[in-house]
Design a protein around this motif. Structure first.
Motif, PDB file in Angstrom:
ATOM      1  N   ILE A 155     102.966  73.574 189.521  1.00 23.72           N
ATOM      2  CA  ILE A 155     103.009  72.813 188.268  1.00 23.72           C
ATOM      3  C   ILE A 155     104.385  72.184 188.093  1.00 23.72           C
ATOM      4  CG2 ILE A 155     102.966  73.089 185.741  1.00 23.72           C
ATOM      5  CD1 ILE A 155     100.467  74.629 186.086  1.00 23.72           C
ATOM      6  N   ASP A 156     105.409  72.960 188.360  1.00 23.00           N
ATOM      7  CA  ASP A 156     106.774  72.425 188.189  1.00 23.00           C
ATOM      8  C   ASP A 156     107.029  71.273 189.149  1.00 23.00           C
ATOM      9  OD1 ASP A 156     107.092  74.313 186.262  1.00 23.00           O
ATOM     10  OD2 ASP A 156     108.178  75.737 187.550  1.00 23.00           O
ATOM     11  N   ASN A 157     106.372  71.306 190.307  1.00 20.14           N
ATOM     12  CA  ASN A 157     106.554  70.229 191.289  1.00 20.14           C
ATOM     13  C   ASN A 157     105.519  69.117 191.162  1.00 20.14           C
ATOM     14  OD1 ASN A 157     108.882  71.144 192.798  1.00 20.14           O
ATOM     15  ND2 ASN A 157     107.564  72.876 193.365  1.00 20.14           N
ATOM     16  N   GLU A 158     104.826  69.122 190.044  1.00 17.80           N
ATOM     17  CA  GLU A 158     103.842  68.063 189.747  1.00 17.80           C
ATOM     18  C   GLU A 158     102.709  68.002 190.770  1.00 17.80           C
ATOM     19  OE1 GLU A 158     103.849  66.413 186.957  1.00 17.80           O
ATOM     20  OE2 GLU A 158     105.815  67.050 186.237  1.00 17.80           O
ATOM     21  N   ILE A 159     102.367  69.162 191.343  1.00 18.18           N
ATOM     22  CA  ILE A 159     101.190  69.191 192.225  1.00 18.18           C
ATOM     23  C   ILE A 159      99.991  69.597 191.373  1.00 18.18           C
ATOM     24  CG2 ILE A 159     100.108  70.335 194.218  1.00 18.18           C
ATOM     25  CD1 ILE A 159     103.028  70.772 195.246  1.00 18.18           C
ATOM     26  N   LYS A 160      98.923  68.806 191.459  1.00 19.67           N
ATOM     27  CA  LYS A 160      97.747  69.073 190.611  1.00 19.67           C
ATOM     28  C   LYS A 160      97.071  70.378 191.019  1.00 19.67           C
ATOM     29  CE  LYS A 160      97.434  65.175 188.132  1.00 19.67           C
ATOM     30  NZ  LYS A 160      98.744  65.296 187.458  1.00 19.67           N
ATOM     31  N   ILE A 161      96.537  71.062 190.017  1.00 13.96           N
ATOM     32  CA  ILE A 161      95.737  72.263 190.271  1.00 13.96           C
ATOM     33  C   ILE A 161      94.292  71.805 190.477  1.00 13.96           C
ATOM     34  CG2 ILE A 161      95.006  74.498 189.335  1.00 13.96           C
ATOM     35  CD1 ILE A 161      98.083  74.162 189.843  1.00 13.96           C
ATOM     36  N   GLU A 162      93.686  72.280 191.562  1.00 13.39           N
ATOM     37  CA  GLU A 162      92.316  71.869 191.873  1.00 13.39           C
ATOM     38  C   GLU A 162      91.359  73.048 191.675  1.00 13.39           C
ATOM     39  OE1 GLU A 162      91.451  68.831 192.233  1.00 13.39           O
ATOM     40  OE2 GLU A 162      93.479  67.983 192.397  1.00 13.39           O
ATOM     41  N   PRO A 163      90.046  72.747 191.511  1.00 14.87           N
ATOM     42  CA  PRO A 163      89.079  73.797 191.150  1.00 14.87           C
ATOM     43  C   PRO A 163      89.155  75.051 192.011  1.00 14.87           C
ATOM     44  CG  PRO A 163      88.008  71.659 191.116  1.00 14.87           C
ATOM     45  CD  PRO A 163      89.407  71.427 191.606  1.00 14.87           C
TER      46      PRO A 163
ATOM     47  N   CYS B  91      96.351  61.854 181.257  1.00 13.84           N
ATOM     48  CA  CYS B  91      96.205  61.302 182.616  1.00 13.84           C
ATOM     49  C   CYS B  91      97.148  62.039 183.570  1.00 13.84           C
ATOM     50  CB  CYS B  91      96.538  59.810 182.639  1.00 13.84           C
ATOM     51  SG  CYS B  91      95.336  58.803 181.795  1.00 13.84           S
ATOM     52  N   ARG B  92      98.177  62.655 183.005  1.00 14.30           N
ATOM     53  CA  ARG B  92      99.140  63.389 183.844  1.00 14.30           C
ATOM     54  C   ARG B  92      99.026  64.891 183.656  1.00 14.30           C
ATOM     55  NH1 ARG B  92     104.036  62.077 181.682  1.00 14.30           N
ATOM     56  NH2 ARG B  92     105.128  62.979 183.464  1.00 14.30           N
ATOM     57  N   THR B  93      97.925  65.331 183.084  1.00 18.98           N
ATOM     58  CA  THR B  93      97.765  66.764 182.864  1.00 18.98           C
ATOM     59  C   THR B  93      97.677  67.486 184.212  1.00 18.98           C
ATOM     60  OG1 THR B  93      96.541  68.403 181.578  1.00 18.98           O
ATOM     61  CG2 THR B  93      95.227  66.782 182.745  1.00 18.98           C
ATOM     62  N   SER B  94      97.953  68.782 184.219  1.00 16.18           N
ATOM     63  CA  SER B  94      98.106  69.467 185.508  1.00 16.18           C
ATOM     64  C   SER B  94      96.779  69.759 186.212  1.00 16.18           C
ATOM     65  CB  SER B  94      98.887  70.770 185.326  1.00 16.18           C
ATOM     66  OG  SER B  94      98.226  71.598 184.389  1.00 16.18           O
ATOM     67  N   TYR B  95      95.682  69.811 185.478  1.00 13.24           N
ATOM     68  CA  TYR B  95      94.404  70.115 186.133  1.00 13.24           C
ATOM     69  C   TYR B  95      93.783  68.827 186.691  1.00 13.24           C
ATOM     70  CZ  TYR B  95      89.923  72.199 187.204  1.00 13.24           C
ATOM     71  OH  TYR B  95      88.805  72.622 187.871  1.00 13.24           O
TER      72      TYR B  95
ATOM     73  N   TRP C  36     102.463  74.920 181.128  1.00 17.97           N
ATOM     74  CA  TRP C  36     101.477  74.670 182.194  1.00 17.97           C
ATOM     75  C   TRP C  36     101.184  73.181 182.383  1.00 17.97           C
ATOM     76  CZ3 TRP C  36      97.752  79.144 180.453  1.00 17.97           C
ATOM     77  CH2 TRP C  36      98.147  80.331 181.091  1.00 17.97           C
ATOM     78  N   LYS C  37     101.853  72.375 181.615  1.00 20.15           N
ATOM     79  CA  LYS C  37     101.688  70.916 181.664  1.00 20.15           C
ATOM     80  C   LYS C  37     100.248  70.486 181.439  1.00 20.15           C
ATOM     81  CE  LYS C  37     105.875  70.040 184.265  1.00 20.15           C
ATOM     82  NZ  LYS C  37     106.491  69.647 185.526  1.00 20.15           N
ATOM     83  N   ILE C  38      99.531  71.298 180.654  1.00 26.54           N
ATOM     84  CA  ILE C  38      98.220  70.826 180.187  1.00 26.54           C
ATOM     85  C   ILE C  38      98.525  69.736 179.161  1.00 26.54           C
ATOM     86  CG2 ILE C  38      96.120  71.457 178.949  1.00 26.54           C
ATOM     87  CD1 ILE C  38      96.441  74.314 180.081  1.00 26.54           C
ATOM     88  N   LYS C  39      99.485  70.019 178.296  1.00 28.56           N
ATOM     89  CA  LYS C  39     100.015  69.010 177.377  1.00 28.56           C
ATOM     90  C   LYS C  39     101.428  68.668 177.815  1.00 28.56           C
ATOM     91  CE  LYS C  39      99.649  69.465 172.975  1.00 28.56           C
ATOM     92  NZ  LYS C  39      99.379  69.831 171.564  1.00 28.56           N
TER      93      LYS C  39
END
Lengths: 315, 249
Positions: free
Chosen positions: A14-22, A140-144, A214-217
């Protein structure tokens, strides 16, 4: 890896702006928060079809009718993308819809207000979609990953809706006295509920800190609300209308508009189910769902029969 | 105005009225459909139909303004005429009923519309021909979609089968009107009837439904003798234009 290691690597991503995938590991609370938020968002699109659908049969020109129908249809499409994104977190669409219909799941309270005149179609587009967009641009930039990607598509359509809403009000603002009154009345009724769309003040918001981490927001409720007010306070000048807040005033020091106190009692009352249309919205959703039950059952039965026929043919 | 230009105007308005009134009815499903995907699908059809009506009305307005000194527009035609002036087929104005009745009506209407527009395509009138060409692409999808639903419901569960039978019984009496030419139409319209029936029988066979026989056919829509339903459709649709005469929206 221990749970602690999983959590560390998750937060690292998350800190490195890598998206979390399912299929990625995620903390249970992250999954739950996203599921709650995405499904609520999906429900808002679906319930949001009702107040605007209310004016389709009465749209005052064929062009306006087509624009309105296409807009409501877009919302159905947004609902679909969002239910699909939420399903990746392990809950079926059917279950989510049951939760909506039973009143267990929430949706945006703004749709518990009635649309009382044609001008409301413009005001909803301009103010309600305008408020939604600020939130959605951030998302659009949320982590999920699935949520962020759904948002990119949705944002394109929403900004179009907002322009259409504004344009429709602009026509009214240049129209007859009755049309101008209708326009001002709609703005008066939708302004405060639109501000409430951003949720409680940061000082009162329970989920904010963790969601930011968590960069959801990525922006707080108050930050988003302030950007919205700054934007609308300028745009309304083009309409020659006013916002119903005597305390609305540019603050040169803050470089933002100051504004009056939101009626939080009303906000919580509508959230708790006492808005003017809470009951009607759920009745309408349940009616559509219940009356569609035999249609869905028939579609399943037919698909089964067809599959069997094909099997027999193949054998 | 001579008879033939009058007939052309009436005919163009007839085509526009059918599309608008059926579109207005289908739009009632928007936000209330049985499944989200199907809510979107019927709304797509609605958008196509209203789009078709706008094309016909715009052309009719042009014809009217050319022969009379009037300011007809697509909206004056849609919003400022009364029941007796509307020429749509009766089937278009009937209440939606349940999903079975809605999809069956769409199937009956679209199948007829396709046959009609295939002929209209070859019309010497360039405008009508162009609208027909554009619309046929849409109509082919409407037939596919509604035909699949007729089959699915006819051959689905016992309940859906029974609902389809009720829908057939409710709607069949309104299908004879398709092929009875009004004085603004070509009398060879009747030639489409067997083709229409063939297509309906094909789908009904798959849907395990039977085509009714010896049914008395209701008529009148094409000449403005409507059901009692149309007045309510129009009073709702036209309310703002009637309340604020001359306003721009």
């Amino acid at each position: 890896m221990s749970l602690h290691d999983f959590e560390k690597s998750f937060q690292n991503k998350i800190d490195n702006e890598i998206k979390i995938e399912p299929k990625d590991w995620m903390p249970e609370a992250y999954r739950k928060t996203n599921l709650r938020q995405i499904s609520q968002h999906a429900h808002s699109e679906i319930v949001g079809m009702l107040p605007e659908g209310n004016w389709i049969s009465r749209a005052p020109s064929l062009k306006r009718k087509v624009i309105l129908i296409a807009k409501v249809q877009d919302e159905a499409g947004h609902g679909l993308y969002l239910y699909a994104a939420a399903e990746t977190l392990g809950m079926s669409r059917e279950q989510m819809i049951d939760d909506l219909n039973s009143g267990k799941a929430k949706y945006s309270s703004i749709f518990n207000y009635p649309t009382l005149s044609w001008a409301d179609m413009g005001a909803v587009g301009w103010l309600v979609d305008g408020a939604a967009i600020l939130n959605q641009v951030m998302l659009c930039r949320t982590s999920y990953g699935p949520y962020a990607r759904a948002m990119v598509r949705i944002c394109k359509e929403e900004s179009f809706h907002q322009r259409q809403g504004f344009e429709s009000l602009l026509v009214l603002s240049k129209g007859t006295k009755e049309q101008r009154d209708m326009c001002q009345d709609a703005i008066n009724r939708w302004w405060w509920p639109s501000l409430m769309m951003f949720g409680p003040k940061d000082s009162e918001s329970t989920n904010s800190d963790q969601s930011m981490k968590w960069k959801i927001k990525r922006k707080t409720n108050d930050e988003l609300r302030q950007s919205f007010i700054d934007m609308i306070a300028e745009q309304i000048k083009l309409l020659g209308m006013t916002l119903p807040d005597p305390n609305l005033k540019w603050n040169e020091n803050r470089k933002h508009y100051d504004f009056g106190e939101i009626n939080w009692e009303e906000f919580w009352s509508v959230v708790k189910g006492n808005g003017p249309c809470n009951k009607q919205r759920l009745v309408a959703r349940n009616k559509a769902h219940d009356e569609g039950a035999w249609v869905r059952a028939a579609a399943i039965a037919y698909a089964e029969k067809r599959k069997n026929k094909l099997k027999i043919k193949a054998a | 105005m001579n008879k033939s230009s009058n007939q052309l105007i009436d005919y163009t308005i007839y085509l526009g009225d059918c599309a608008l009134i059926l579109g207005q009815r289908n739009a009632e499903w928007c936000a209330h459909g049985p499944i989200l995907e199907q809510d979107i699908a019927i709304t797509n059809i609605t958008l196509d139909l209203i789009g078709q009506s706008r094309n016909f009305y715009q052309y009719a307005a042009q014809l009217i303004n050319a022969v009379e000194n009037k300011n007809a527009t697509e909206d004056s035609l849609a919003y400022l005429r009364m029941e007796r002036d509307f020429k749509n087929l009766l089937i278009c104005e009937l209440p939606n009923g349940d999903w079975a009745q809605t999809v069956l009506r769409q199937f009956f209407f679209s199948t007829f519309q396709q046959l009609l527009f295939e002929k209209l395509k070859d019309s010497p009138d360039e405008h009508l021909s162009a609208i027909a060409v554009k619309s046929i692409k849409e109509i082919n999808y409407h037939i596919k979609w509604s035909g699949e639903w007729v089959i699915r419901l006819g051959d689905g569960t016992e309940e859906s089968h029974n609902r389809m039978i009720s829908a057939v019984n409710n709607l069949w009496m309104y299908t004879g009107e398709f092929f009875i030419a009004a004085d603004y139409e070509n009398s060879d319209l009747i030639l489409l009837k067997n083709k229409w029936l063939d297509k309906v029988k094909d789908i009904f066979d798959e849907a395990t439904l039977t085509v009714p026989e010896n049914v008395f056919m209701q008529t009148g829509g094409k000449t403005g003798n409507h059901t009692e339903y149309l007045g309510f459709v129009l009073s709702e649709m036209q309310s703002l234009q009637r309340t604020y005469p001359g306003a721009e929206w």
